[in-house]
Write a protein that holds these residues in place. Sequence first.
Motif, PDB file in Angstrom:
ATOM      1  N   ASP A  75     -24.925  13.333 -37.788  1.00 48.20           N
ATOM      2  CA  ASP A  75     -24.441  11.661 -37.331  1.00 48.20           C
ATOM      3  C   ASP A  75     -23.828  11.246 -38.553  1.00 48.20           C
ATOM      4  N   THR A  76     -22.485  10.437 -38.031  1.00 53.89           N
ATOM      5  CA  THR A  76     -21.659   9.984 -39.226  1.00 53.89           C
ATOM      6  C   THR A  76     -22.522   8.857 -40.071  1.00 53.89           C
ATOM      7  N   ALA A  77     -23.085   8.063 -39.472  1.00 51.15           N
ATOM      8  CA  ALA A  77     -23.891   7.050 -40.206  1.00 51.15           C
ATOM      9  C   ALA A  77     -25.039   7.865 -41.113  1.00 51.15           C
ATOM     10  N   ALA A  78     -25.628   8.708 -40.698  1.00 52.53           N
ATOM     11  CA  ALA A  78     -26.667   9.735 -41.560  1.00 52.53           C
ATOM     12  C   ALA A  78     -26.190  10.243 -42.606  1.00 52.53           C
ATOM     13  N   ALA A  86     -24.898  11.087 -52.253  1.00 52.96           N
ATOM     14  CA  ALA A  86     -24.679  11.152 -50.862  1.00 52.96           C
ATOM     15  C   ALA A  86     -23.561  12.206 -50.654  1.00 52.96           C
ATOM     16  N   ARG A  87     -22.580  12.138 -51.442  1.00 55.98           N
ATOM     17  CA  ARG A  87     -21.567  13.360 -51.157  1.00 55.98           C
ATOM     18  C   ARG A  87     -22.169  14.715 -51.728  1.00 55.98           C
ATOM     19  N   ALA A  88     -23.077  14.616 -52.573  1.00 54.86           N
ATOM     20  CA  ALA A  88     -23.585  16.230 -52.849  1.00 54.86           C
ATOM     21  C   ALA A  88     -24.745  16.560 -51.777  1.00 54.86           C
ATOM     22  N   ARG A  89     -25.409  15.574 -51.177  1.00 55.02           N
ATOM     23  CA  ARG A  89     -26.126  15.788 -50.125  1.00 55.02           C
ATOM     24  C   ARG A  89     -25.130  16.512 -48.838  1.00 55.02           C
ATOM     25  N   LEU A  90     -24.021  15.767 -48.682  1.00 50.45           N
ATOM     26  CA  LEU A  90     -23.414  16.142 -47.446  1.00 50.45           C
ATOM     27  C   LEU A  90     -22.606  17.674 -47.627  1.00 50.45           C
ATOM     28  N   THR A  91     -22.130  17.863 -49.017  1.00 52.54           N
ATOM     29  CA  THR A  91     -21.508  19.330 -49.233  1.00 52.54           C
ATOM     30  C   THR A  91     -22.651  20.094 -49.099  1.00 52.54           C
ATOM     31  N   ALA A  92     -23.816  19.704 -49.574  1.00 51.63           N
ATOM     32  CA  ALA A  92     -25.073  20.603 -49.622  1.00 51.63           C
ATOM     33  C   ALA A  92     -25.297  21.145 -47.844  1.00 51.63           C
ATOM     34  N   GLY A 109     -20.435   9.572 -33.719  1.00 51.22           N
ATOM     35  CA  GLY A 109     -21.039   8.241 -34.219  1.00 51.22           C
ATOM     36  C   GLY A 109     -20.042   7.345 -35.106  1.00 51.22           C
ATOM     37  N   PRO A 110     -19.936   6.058 -35.154  1.00 54.85           N
ATOM     38  CA  PRO A 110     -19.280   5.343 -35.880  1.00 54.85           C
ATOM     39  C   PRO A 110     -19.730   4.976 -37.332  1.00 54.85           C
ATOM     40  N   LEU A 111     -18.716   4.986 -38.192  1.00 55.08           N
ATOM     41  CA  LEU A 111     -19.406   4.155 -39.619  1.00 55.08           C
ATOM     42  C   LEU A 111     -19.988   2.901 -39.371  1.00 55.08           C
ATOM     43  N   GLY A 317     -31.247  23.884 -39.843  1.00 53.55           N
ATOM     44  CA  GLY A 317     -31.399  23.900 -41.324  1.00 53.55           C
ATOM     45  C   GLY A 317     -32.530  23.551 -41.752  1.00 53.55           C
ATOM     46  N   ARG A 318     -32.442  23.867 -43.366  1.00 52.95           N
ATOM     47  CA  ARG A 318     -33.701  23.274 -43.999  1.00 52.95           C
ATOM     48  C   ARG A 318     -33.547  21.999 -44.631  1.00 52.95           C
ATOM     49  N   LEU A 319     -32.063  21.715 -44.851  1.00 49.16           N
ATOM     50  CA  LEU A 319     -31.593  20.598 -45.529  1.00 49.16           C
ATOM     51  C   LEU A 319     -31.609  19.397 -44.629  1.00 49.16           C
ATOM     52  N   ALA A 320     -32.274  18.279 -44.636  1.00 44.49           N
ATOM     53  CA  ALA A 320     -32.128  17.123 -43.501  1.00 44.49           C
ATOM     54  C   ALA A 320     -31.979  17.686 -42.109  1.00 44.49           C
ATOM     55  N   PRO A 321     -33.118  18.362 -41.497  1.00 41.07           N
ATOM     56  CA  PRO A 321     -33.105  18.895 -40.289  1.00 41.07           C
ATOM     57  C   PRO A 321     -32.903  17.929 -39.285  1.00 41.07           C
ATOM     58  N   GLY A 322     -33.113  16.529 -39.581  1.00 46.93           N
ATOM     59  CA  GLY A 322     -33.175  15.500 -38.484  1.00 46.93           C
ATOM     60  C   GLY A 322     -31.898  14.813 -38.718  1.00 46.93           C
ATOM     61  N   SER A 323     -30.987  15.391 -39.145  1.00 45.19           N
ATOM     62  CA  SER A 323     -29.591  14.488 -39.372  1.00 45.19           C
ATOM     63  C   SER A 323     -28.663  14.303 -38.338  1.00 45.19           C
ATOM     64  N   PHE A 324     -29.182  14.605 -36.836  1.00 44.69           N
ATOM     65  CA  PHE A 324     -28.269  14.268 -35.824  1.00 44.69           C
ATOM     66  C   PHE A 324     -29.330  13.980 -34.522  1.00 44.69           C
TER      67      PHE A 324
END
Length: 357
Positions: A75-78, A86-92, A109-111, A317-324
């Motif tokens: 999800d874009t906002a997440a 935040a960027r390290a989390r997205l990369t991961a 999803g919108p920003l 995945g294991r990292l932020a599985p609820g991100s969508f």
Amino acid sequence: MGDVVVAGSGLPDAGLVRKWLDEAADTPAALPDEGYVALLGADGPELDELCRTADLLRHQATGDVLTYAVNRNLDTAAVSGTSAPARARLTALVVEARELGATEICMQGPLPADSDDDYLALIEAIAQAGPIHLHAFRAPELLDGAARHQMTLPDFLAAAREAGLGSVPGTAARILDDEVRARLLGGPDLPVRTWTDVIETAHRAGLFSTSTMVYGHIETPAQQVAHLRLLAEIQDRTGGFHEFIAMPFTPGPVSPGVGSLPGPSWRQTRAVHAVARLLLHGRIANIQAAWPKFGFDAAVDLLRGGANDLGGLLLDGRLAPGSFAEAGLTLSTREVEQAAQALGRTARQRTTGYADV
């Protein structure tokens, strides 16, 4: 025959449906609107025959292969934000998806209006964490991105493609009828003409897309046919649609003027997928059975009635599985292979653009 309707059912007479089934056997993509409308009302033995006809066309178009993608939805906002964490989390998240075998990141999803991020920077961040195909941003989000960058839509799409965007979802189509869209939303919605212009501009920019329809709410069978017709016309102009996905309306309240709606019946669902296969034959080869929307067993049944693709596995995945939005709904390759075996088909992992992996 005439426009015979069975009293009390709202469905066409079986004889009328059989008439159009006979026509569809020879010219599936060339029926008049009234023929497809009648077929959308098929039930009982006629519905079974309609699904068999659609399945034969599926075999002609794609062979005995059951395709699927390995992807992860975000999800874009997440996942937005320009801070180092935040960027390290997205990369991961992207790296983990690749390690799990994903070939696609789907982001919708919108920003948020107050976000310090922007669409092009997000695309670049995902591309740098790749290589992976990025399938992202619906028509309203593409317009938002262009406006935020004070760019024309063609220039924004060119910049997005240069940054790493690979394709765009054909969602936010709902039903391509302005009156239906406004009634569902309870106010102005993105006009059909604007949605069409955005999708065609994306196709001309070299970004292919999905095509979709949300059905089973206040629309009529004639409006469903008109929606499919418009998708076919766009495909004739651009060739940019790689698949069609019919998505059932989720039961619940909509706008105050409409009230609560139950969503489509299983009869409607089978008929919509089969008629889409007929009307789009020769234009859009891939019809998806969207298993997160129907459940896996029901999706397998749709694969017997015109559909050839299961969509993505939707890795958590294991990292932020609820991100969508569809977190917790995942499918294994073993389940896909078992379904393919039951259908007498071969399971094949595909890319977003339906090439072999």
